[in-house]
Design an enzyme around this catalytic site. Structure first.
Site, PDB file in Angstrom:
ATOM      1  CG  ASN A 268      -0.127   0.256   2.481  1.00 31.42           C
ATOM      2  OD1 ASN A 268       0.903  -0.155   2.645  1.00 31.42           O
ATOM      3  ND2 ASN A 268      -1.047   0.926   3.412  1.00 31.42           N
ATOM      4  CB  CYS A 270       2.050   4.305   4.325  1.00 26.94           C
ATOM      5  SG  CYS A 270       1.543   5.891   4.184  1.00 26.94           S
ATOM      6  CD  GLU A 272       0.564   0.842   6.310  1.00 29.68           C
ATOM      7  OE1 GLU A 272      -0.530   1.252   6.215  1.00 29.68           O
ATOM      8  OE2 GLU A 272       1.599   1.399   5.720  1.00 29.68           O
TER       9      GLU A 272
END
Length: 770
Positions: A268, A270, A272
């Site tokens: 995704n 970011c 994580e």
């Protein structure tokens, strides 16, 4: 329980509104709406379920700020859109039809409030032959620019901005071009980018060896490169601007719970949440600041309460998967098939403060292992408990759990997300990051404003007798307690902030949480401005050796658009002798727009909006575009708001702000009166202003507008002031707030932070990735 700032953010970004844009619920109503919608999913498994009691339990966890789901769930649960997932991964096949089909799907996801991750690794390299057309391929980076432009055109429901992650394997022939594709930060600015590293590549770096570059279309080697040279280029670009990040692809696939369904190639935005194509991530976070209890004169971790919250949170997130309205049928199939959830934490820095443990200590790293180990264990227990009555996730027979006598309900259960806006609502620190500042003045230009102080730090300061407004202001100015007189040594030792923490301890903390996290950990490693390239390189190597799945770094002051300045009076820092000097942006100063010129020329366009016709005039002189006027036709509307927008845009233009930045802020703003009229080409008055302004910018770039000739125009201008009202407030107005400058939020003017590759404002909830 909610702070004033949390209430402001709720009202601006979360509360339901009617067609006129007026809020139709308060904070309690929002949490009731979400709790009921998620509890109602219980009937899918038990038609006789007591959903009212379950809704009350969910409501209690949220209103006590013990647990909050990701933003789309808060925004959309119980409302018509019903899209509850934060992020998705979409595949990009190596065909023109497939590439543009994915763009269409991404647009639908962005429109529903989600972010997207892509691997561009399957696209053949630039210059490759394309047999079907007889031409040559343009390569991954060129298509990233197309995806970036598509994202710019879709604004997510007026509440969330489009965000993307772009990943390219390190063995792709175009890897050097990809690594440098954001050297100009005005390009591909709706993407975070990461290089997908393999274990073989990292071993080649360690041994100073060459590695093979592979054409993804033919799967054949087409050359080789020296691993250290490519690695050094990654380090160089990250040192300069914070991008690209890195992800360790083999580790993502080592923990792939359904390897029979394919390999994980992307995450995704970011970083994580590693996901297979068409999977979604459904996240929520426990507020660790609430998971402490009084013990003697201090605090201890309240593991009993933490265990109870974990059980309810896993239950909540599994219900989210059922209640969700997915934007694509393929996403629905995959999300229901693997039922992945990502339970994480926020408020970690706050918990450490209360426990009296410095973030940058071995004790804190060991505690992170214990706390996350406990969360992982109890979350897995809760998932298996749900599976006893609901069954395991449908794709379990194609998973690593197919021989497990007690398989879980969810393919994965833990993820550490950055928590940006929901940590504002919870009144705690973000994710597992250290606190950026203990004290700050929200309006930096108001020197009489009282500093806002971390509540527990203020409590300690008052109890220990060293609190004073002046001291708190000095803390805000310095950004750290280090070396500050009047504060006891033991307090300085515990209340450390991001730049007191060495990069080594940033990585050690990330690794400690990663060891007990199914998916990955969103974390930014902060470097001081004078950090060297070797220090960045050492952090990347340490992350690999300690078992991290990816790394994002940010060196203070390294971007032209400075993300965050420490302190109000940040001084020029000297670069290390071996490094070229880099200018640190000056503190934000008041800006004086240049006076309105006597003579201008421009373009007027009639735009149809929900209230009738809006006439937008954009004027320019020899120095560039300098003003915007609007005039509404007889149908009425809200002329005062359009005029206010025009005045502010004009002042910004004459103050030297880049027109493209203004356009980005205006485009995509929605107005219910306009949206009620299908077929209109604009979304609102501001959107119309942005579109006309963009047309003029492009026309001037392409030399399609008349050249400005002051002498030829002056006589006519003397007779008629080009429609300008003499001595109007626009010409007399002077900007004094400096908002939108480097390091400040473009919406509220507060400092913004760099978390997980995104700019986040903890004052108003604004965020922008890329």
């Amino acid at each position: 329980m909610l702070s004033k700032n949390a209430l402001r953010v709720l009202e601006k970004r979360y509360l339901a509104r009617d067609e006129q844009g007026k809020t139709t619920e308060d904070a309690e109503g929002l949490f009731r709406r979400v709790a009921r919608a998620i509890a109602e999913a219980e009937r899918e498994f038990d038609p006789e379920a007591d959903t009212e009691a379950l809704a009350e339990a969910f409501y209690g966890r949220m209103t006590r700020l013990e647990f909050l789901p990701n933003s789309p769930t808060l925004m959309n649960a119980g409302r018509p859109l019903g899209q509850l997932s934060a992020c998705f991964v979409l595949p990009i096949p190596d065909s023109l039809e497939g590439i543009f089909e994915t763009i269409k799907n991404a647009a639908l996801i962005h429109q529903s409030g989600g972010g997207t991750g892509f691997s561009f690794s399957r696209l053949r390299p630039e210059g490759s032959a394309v047999r079907s057309s007889g031409g040559v391929a343009s390569g991954p980076v060129s298509f990233m620019k197309v995806y970036n432009a598509a994202t710019e055109a879709i604004k997510q429901g007026g509440t969330r901005r489009g965000a993307n992650m772009g990943i390219l394997r390190v063995d792709h022939p175009d890897i050097r071009k990809f690594i440098q594709c954001k050297s100009d930060l005005n390009q591909i600015n709706n993407f975070n980018i990461s290089v997908g590293l393999t274990e073989a590549f990292m071993e080649a770096v360690e041994n100073d060896e060459e590695y093979l570059l592979v054409d993804p279309h033919s799967a054949e080697p087409v050359g080789s490169a020296r691993a250290r040279e490519v690695f050094d280029l990654i380090v160089e670009m990250a040192w300069q601007s914070g991008e690209p990040g890195i992800v360790f692809l083999d580790r993502l696939n080592r923990d792939n719970v359904v390897p029979e369904l394919g390999a994980i190639e992307a995450t995704n935005p970011c970083g994580e949440q590693p996901l297979l194509p068409f999977e979604s991530c459904n996240l929520g976070s426990i507020n660790l600041n609430r998971m402490v209890k009084r013990e003697g004169d201090g605090y201890a971790v309240d593991y009993d309460l933490l265990g109870e919250v974990i059980e309810d949170a896993v239950h909540f997130l599994d219900n989210v998967i059922t209640a969700n309205r997915y934007p694509l049928p393929e996403i629905r199939e995959m999300s229901l098939g693997t039922r992945k959830i990502g339970l994480g934490v926020m408020g970690w820095a706050d918990m450490l403060f209360r426990l009296g443990v410095p973030y940058n200590s071995d004790e804190a790293v060991a505690l992170a292992e214990d706390v996350m180990g406990f969360i992982s264990m109890r979350a897995k227990e809760a998932s298996r408990h749900l599976a006893e009555t609901r069954g395991p996730f449908p794709y379990v027979d194609r998973s690593i759990f197919k021989s497990d006598p007690y398989p879980p309900r969810n393919g994965t259960v833990t993820t550490i997300a950055p928590t940006g806006t929901i940590s504002i609502l919870a009144g705690c620190s973000s994710g597992v990051e250290p606190l950026f500042g203990l004290s700050f003045v929200r309006n930096v230009m108001d020197h009489d404003a009282l500093p806002e102080v971390h509540p527990y730090f203020e409590e300690v300061a008052r109890a220990r007798g060293f609190y004073s407004p002046e001291l708190m202001r000095r803390v805000a100015e310095r950004g750290t307690l280090d070396g500050l007189e009047g504060i006891p040594e033991d307090v300085r030792r515990v209340f450390v902030t991001a730049h007191d923490v060495s990069p080594e301890y940033h990585i050690r903390m990330q690794a400690a949480f990663q060891h007990s996290t199914d998916n990955a950990v969103s974390k930014t490693v902060n470097f001081r401005h004078d950090a060297t390239r070797d220090e960045v390189r050492q952090v990347y190597e340490l992350a690999w050796k300690l078992g991290c799945k990816g790394v994002t770094i940010y060196r203070d002051g390294s971007r032209d658009e400075q993300v965050l300045n420490v302190g109000l009076q940040k001084k020029q820092e000297k670069a290390a002798p071996a490094e070229p000097p880099v200018q640190t942006p000056e503190p934000c100063q008041a800006i004086q727009p240049r006076p309105r010129p006597e003579v201008t020329m421009g373009i007027t366009e009639k735009v149809r909006i929900g209230c009738g016709n809006l006439y937008v005039t954009v004027n320019y002189d020899e120095k560039g575009i300098c003003e915007v006027f609007t005039n509404l036709g007889r149908a009425g509307g809200c002329p005062s708001q359009s005029e206010a927008t025009s005045r502010l845009v004009s002042m910004a233009l004459r103050a030297g702000m880049d027109a493209q930045t203004i356009i980005e802020q205006l485009r995509g703003i929605r107005c219910h009166s306009t949206l009620r009229h299908p077929g209109l080409k604009v979304l609102s008055c501001p959107d119309a202003i942005g579109r006309v302004l963009e047309k003029v910018v492009k026309a001037r770039q392409e030399h399609m507008t008349p050249a400005f000739d002051a002498g030829a125009l002056k006589s006519d201008a003397d007779k008629k002031r080009n429609g300008c009202i003499e001595n109007c407030s626009l010409c007399a107005e002077r900007s004094t707030c400096g908002r939108g400058g480097k390091g400040l939020c473009p919406e509220c003017g507060a400092p913004v932070e760099f978390e997980g590759g995104c700019m986040v404002c903890h004052a108003c909830g604004y965020s922008k990735c890329g």
